[in-house]
Every structure is written in structure tokens, then in C-alpha cells.
Design a protein around this motif. Structure first.
Motif, PDB file in Angstrom:
ATOM      1  N   ASP A 315       0.857  -1.177   0.000  1.00  0.00           N
ATOM      2  CA  ASP A 315       0.000   0.000   0.000  1.00  0.00           C
ATOM      3  C   ASP A 315       0.900   1.236   0.000  1.00  0.00           C
ATOM      4  O   ASP A 315       2.104   1.136   0.279  1.00  0.00           O
ATOM      5  N   LYS A 316       0.330   2.382  -0.299  1.00  0.00           N
ATOM      6  CA  LYS A 316       1.137   3.609  -0.339  1.00  0.00           C
ATOM      7  C   LYS A 316       1.059   4.376   0.979  1.00  0.00           C
ATOM      8  O   LYS A 316       2.002   4.382   1.760  1.00  0.00           O
ATOM      9  N   THR A 317      -0.087   5.004   1.229  1.00  0.00           N
ATOM     10  CA  THR A 317      -0.214   5.886   2.387  1.00  0.00           C
ATOM     11  C   THR A 317      -0.200   5.087   3.684  1.00  0.00           C
ATOM     12  O   THR A 317      -0.992   4.178   3.881  1.00  0.00           O
ATOM     13  N   GLY A 318       0.738   5.439   4.563  1.00  0.00           N
ATOM     14  CA  GLY A 318       0.863   4.749   5.839  1.00  0.00           C
ATOM     15  C   GLY A 318       1.761   3.537   5.778  1.00  0.00           C
ATOM     16  O   GLY A 318       2.089   2.955   6.809  1.00  0.00           O
ATOM     17  N   THR A 319       2.162   3.152   4.566  1.00  0.00           N
ATOM     18  CA  THR A 319       3.038   1.987   4.415  1.00  0.00           C
ATOM     19  C   THR A 319       4.373   2.433   3.821  1.00  0.00           C
ATOM     20  O   THR A 319       5.408   2.363   4.475  1.00  0.00           O
TER      21      THR A 319
END
Length: 604
Positions: A315-319
Motif C-alpha cells: 500500500d502507499k499511504t501509511g506503508t
């Protein structure tokens, strides 16, 4: 040395001593051929000693027979009985001695793995200083979320929480493997299991007991210790098959040669304890190493799956990013300082619920800029906010670039601020490590393609799937899995995420990995949790899992080779029962010690 001796099973040690003494007495009595009475007396004493020493083997064999399970204990007992039946009492005692010593060695190796868990369990303090109506000392079990816990220098953090007072540095090595101290101040999140190094701290508890990071690690390690991975079930089946094969080979040897000594030697030499005991030891050691590195794997099956990673989806956001907006640029107009611009913007956004506004206020507070509430505040839907700050009418509106806000007073533009989600420091290094290990990686995100591709270019990621809804992510996960399994049935797909929208994908992947900062739903769904949210911890765990697999494979192959050669030598009469027992126990010990290499003790 004393610590090691204290961990031995006393009864096993006593039985070894009795077996050795009986072996010496019976052996010496046989040298006195002219003293038949002495020989008879020593033989009776040796037989009684043999029964005493073999009693655990007999008990385990009886339980296995009731479960219709073939085991190494049963094969060893048959060998002892057969040796005694042909009046090879010394040989029977030698076999028993080796078997008992191997059991002690196995227990010691397994205890090393369990000691790591016991060290973790005993690490947190039993009582804690807490401020409620007044300062008092309470048992750790009575601490509740919301309590303010007081930690002095050198104290251990017993809860997850947020620092409300004090500045210090924490040693987080037990949780994350990070050797450098971490600075904390009011507003910093801290985790149970950290050690306060310098200043005093007051921490408001958010998660306590089993809900804390440390508690979850303990629970997971306990569950993993008691779980059985597919490779362990395979090891058990192979051990039973090997025992059956050894008994069949022994029967064939007797039918062809009519040589009871050769027959007994064939039964004795075959050993599968190295894989039956070495496999869970290797998995336990790998899980312990992963936990010390800041990642805890929920059971042995998932540790095994991590040894066959064929692809990683992120995943992108937060990862790949921290998930927290930060001010990247401050561009004040002439005559305006950066501090003044940031202070005015923060005061104007003081009551804002917009993520950009909250981020501006947080950054100003972190920079120790005084942020006063505005005299008046009005949110203008789709345009920004307007506020009276110290008699000045300040407007905040959207800028020309993505994540840019414009600060103005009347018709004058005071400057702009650019905010963006920050890339995790470990992201680029993690991707480089995956590329070095020839593991393909892809980003699957619900963010806009422009933002996703911009991040991918920055961190060196080529495969980007953007603008995906949760159901679209599931479709991508299914495609990845189908492609992997068509190439290799054992290859596994790892999905890394942090949000509620990632939970279905985490569940669908072969191994779901949640960040330590992830939502509770994501962490509960995942098979692995990265406590410190450091992606490099996942890479380290994958490599530990591969090392465990290599050790288990070496044990499998080594056992087959040693047993095949040993049974051939025994069947042809080239080795006797004593040498066969020596080969059996030596190979078993080597394979158990090979697995024990993963169980690394670290100082507290």
C-alpha cells in the motif's frame, strides 16, 4: 554452567548416571569369567537399571501405540529389548545411555528457545508509579488506559502511550532492534518494553496489558511456540516413515542373514529425531529472531510461508509513507519570516478539521511556535478558512500545487506552505533489498495516479496500480497470486498495508503484514505486525525465514544420507550395535545443534 545444569531434567540426568554405572559394572563382571555368581548378580542389577532407565521410552512408546503412531522412541525401545533378548546387556545399556543423553541435549536446545520468551515475560516491572488523584504505586495488572504513568531514568516503559511531560531518550532495541536511542518529548508515542535512559517521563497510557505492543508480542510468541507449521507435520510424517522403513530393513536383514546383531544394528542406526526435534526448534528460533528485530509472526506456518516469498504488494499511504502530513516548504513573502508565516497559518487553522490545517498546527507546536486561538473562525466550503488573528484578517486558501496552501491578509499574499506525506526512511532501502533478493514488488493504492507515480519514481518502484477501491485491490491480489502459483505452487504473496481498506487484501494474501501504526482491524487481520513500522524489519524477517528453511532442508537431506549409509553398513555386518548407536545419536545431536544456531541469546 550452573544455569545450564539447573535447566536439565534431573530424572534424565539420574538415569544417565545409573545407565553408565550399570554399563561399567556389567562390563567388568563379564571379565571375571570364573565368578559366575558375581556375573549373575551384576546381570540382575544391570537388568533392573535398564528397566529404570528405559521407563520413559516405554511410556512414550505405549502412548504412541495407542495413537497408532510410529515413533523413534518405539524403535529405540525395540532395539534395547532386542539387544537384551540376545544377552547383549552392555549394548542395551549403551543404546539407552546415548538415547538419554540425546534427550537431554534436545531439551537444552529447546529450552534456549523458550528462555527468550521467558526473558520477555519477566522484563516488565511488576509495579508501576501512577498519578491518579495522587501519586501511588500500583501492580501493573491494575493500570488502565488513561492513567498517567511516571517513569524515572532507567525505568522500563510498561504500557503503550503518549508522553505528556518530560524529555528523554528511550532504548527500544528489545522491540525494534534499533541500537541508537530514540528521543521523546510531549506528544511522542512510546511502546511498552522500551527503557527510559535519561530524563523523567510521564506517559498517558493508551494500551495496557495484552493490548500493548509488548503484550501482543508475548501472546503471539506463545501461540507460535504451540502451533505446528506444515513443514513440522511433514517432518513428523517423515520420521514415522523412516522408523517404518528401518524396521522393514531390519526384518529383511534378518530374513537374509539370520544375524540378530546386524538386525539390531539396522534398527538402532536409523534416526529421525534430528528432523522431528530440529524442525520446531528452527522455527521457534526464527520467530524469536524476528520478534527481536521488531516484527512478530503469529505462528510457524506464516514463518514458513515467508521463506517462499515470490512477490510483495505494498500500500502507499501509511506503508511506503508515514501517513502523516508534514510541512515540506515554507515560502514567505518579502518582509515576512518563516516563523511568523507558520504562526499566522497555525492560528488561523486552529479550529480547522481539515488534515492540512491540523498538520500546520502540529508542525508549529513542534517548532515551539506560540499558537493562539483566533478571535473568530469561519470555514468556507471548498475555498479554505478565514480567521481573525491578533486583529488581522488571515485567509487560508488552496495553492497552485498539490498540497500547497496560500496565506494572505486582505489582498496581500503573505506566503505559501507546501505539505506532503513523508516517505518512510526505510522505504528505498527496503525496495533495494527486495531487488537484491530478486523479489518482485508492486504498489497497489487508492491514491491518485499522479501522486502514486511521483512517490514510485522517488523510491525506485516501477510497478504501480493506483486509483483502486478495496474491491479493486482484491482483484489485483488475486491476479498476483494466480500468476505466482502458476509458476511455483510454493511461492507466496506478501501484502503490506495499514488501513481498514487494506484489511481484505491482507486477509486474501498468503501472508498479510501490518505496520505497527496500522489500525486495529488491519493488525488483527494481518499474519505479521511490524512493531516499529520499519519496512526493513520485514526484509530481515524474510531472510531469517529463508535461513530457517535452509537449515531444515539440510537436516532432512543429512538425515536421509546418514541413515541410508548407516543401515547399509549395519545390514552387511560392518558395524555393530554400539557403533550404530553412536552414529544415531551423533547425527541426531548435530542436526539439533544445527537448528539451535537460530536461537541467539541477547543480553538484556
Amino acid at each position: 554452567m550452573i544455569s545450564t545444569l539447573s535447566k536439565m531434567n534431573r530424572h534424565s540426568v539420574y538415569r544417565v548416571i545409573v545407565a553408565v554405572l550399570a554399563m561399567i559394572v556389567v562390563g567388568l563382571s563379564r571379565l571375571k569369567a570364573d565368578s559366575s555368581g558375581l556375573v549373575w548378580l551384576c546381570t540382575v542389577a544391570g537388568s533392573l537399571a535398564l528397566i529404570y532407565c528405559c521407563w520413559p521410552l516405554a511410556q512414550q512408546s505405549w502412548q504412541d501405540m495407542r495413537r497408532r503412531k510410529m515413533s523413534m522412541e518405539m524403535s529405540m525401545l525395540l532395539a534395547v529389548v532386542a539387544a537384551a533378548a540376545v544377552e547383549e546387556l552392555v549394548t542395551a545399556l549403551v543404546i539407552t545411555t546415548f538415547a538419554l543423553i540425546a534427550e537431554i541435549l534436545e531439551d537444552l536446545c529447546l529450552n534456549r528457545g523458550h528462555d527468550a520468551l521467558e526473558d520477555l515475560m519477566s522484563f516488565l516491572p511488576t509495579t508501576v508509579r501512577v498519578r491518579r488523584s495522587q501519586e501511588q504505586e500500583l501492580p501493573l495488572a491494575e493500570i488502565e488506559a488513561g492513567d498517567v504513568v511516571i517513569i524515572g531514568p532507567g525505568g522500563k516503559v510498561p504500557v503503550d502511550g503518549v508522553v505528556v511531560r518530560g524529555h528523554s531518550t528511550l532504548d527500544t532495541s528489545r522491540l525494534t532492534g534499533e541500537s541508537l536511542p530514540v528521543e521523546v518529548q510531549p506528544g511522542t508515542e512510546v511502546h511498552a518494553g522500551s527503557v527510559n535512559q535519561s530524563g523523567g517521563l510521564e506517559i498517558q497510557a493508551t494500551k495496557v496489558g495484552e493490548e500493548s505492543s509488548y503484550g501482543r508480542i508475548l501472546a503471539v510468541l506463545k501461540e507460535a511456540r504451540d502451533s505446528q507449521a506444515p513443514v513440522q507435520r511433514l517432518a513428523d510424517r517423515y520420521a514415522a516413515w523412516l522408523v517404518t522403513m528401518a524396521l522393514g530393513a531390519a526384518l529383511l536383514t534378518f530374513l537374509i542373514t539370520r544375524d540378530m546383531r546386524a538386525t539390531i544394528s539396522v534398527i538402532i542406526v536409523a534416526g529421525a529425531c534430528g528432523i522431528a526435534a530440529g524442525t520446531p526448534l528452527a522455527l521457534l528460533g526464527a520467530i524469536g529472531q524476528a520478534a527481536r528485530n521488531g516484527a512478530f509472526v503469529k505462528d510457524g506456518a506464516h514463518m514458513e510461508a515467508l521463506s517462499h516469498v515470490g512477490m510483495v504488494a505494498l500500500d502507499k499511504t501509511g506503508t511506503l509513507t508515514t501517513g502523516a502530513l508534514e510541512v515540506q516548504e515554507i515560502n514567505p513573502a518579502p518582509g515576512i519570516s518563516e516563523k511568523e508565516l507558520l504562526g499566522l497559518a497555525a492560528s488561523a487553522e486552529y479550529y480547522s478539521e481539515h488534515p492540512l490545517g491540523k498538520a500546520v498546527v502540529l508542525v508549529a507546536q513542534q517548532e515551539n511556535i506560540s499558537v493562539a486561538p483566533p478571535d473568530s473562525f469561519r470555514a468556507i466550503h471548498g475555498k479554505g478558512v478565514e480567521a481573525q488573528v491578533g486583529g488581522r484578517l488571515i485567509r487560508i486558501s488552496k495553492g497552485a500545487r498539490r498540497g500547497e496552501i496560500q496565506v494572505s491578509e486582505g489582498e496581500s499574499i503573505l506566503g505559501t506552505l507546501v505539505l506532503a506525506d513523508t516517505v518512510r526512511p526505510s522505504a528505498s532501502e527496503f525496495l533495494e533489498g527486495l531487488h537484491r533478493d530478486y523479489i518482485p514488488v508492486a504498489m497497489i493504492t487508492g491514491d491518485q495516479r499522479e501522486a502514486a507515480e511521483e512517490l514510485a519514481k522517488e523510491i525506485g518502484l516501477d510497478d504501480v496500480r493506483a486509483g483502486l477501491l478495496p474491491e479493486d485491490k482484491l482483484l489485483e491480489i488475486d491476479k498476483f497470486r494466480d500468476n505466482l502459483h502458476s509458476e511455483s505452487h510454493s511461492a507466496t504473496l506478501v501484502m503490506v498495508g495499514d488501513g481498514v481498506n487494506d484489511a481484505p487484501s491482507l486477509a486474501r494474501a498468503d501472508v498479510g503484514v501490518a505496520m505497527g501504526s496500522a489500525t486495529d482491524v488491519a493488525q488483527d487481520t494481518a499474519d505479521v505486525v511490524l512493531v516499529s513500522s520499519d519496512l526493513n524489519d520485514l526484509l530481515a524477517t524474510i531472510r531469517v525465514a529463508r535461513r530457517a528453511r535452509n537449515i531444515i532442508t539440510a537436516n532432512f537431506v543429512g538425515t536421509i544420507v546418514v541413515d541410508a549409509i548407516g543401515m547399509l553398513l549395519a545390514a552387511t555386518g560392518l558395524i555393530g550395535p554400539v557403533v550404530a548407536a553412536l552414529i544415531h545419536v551423533s547425527s541426531e545431536s548435530i542436526f539439533i545443534l544445527n537448528s539451535a544456531r537460530l536461537v541467539v541469546r541477547r543480553p538484556l
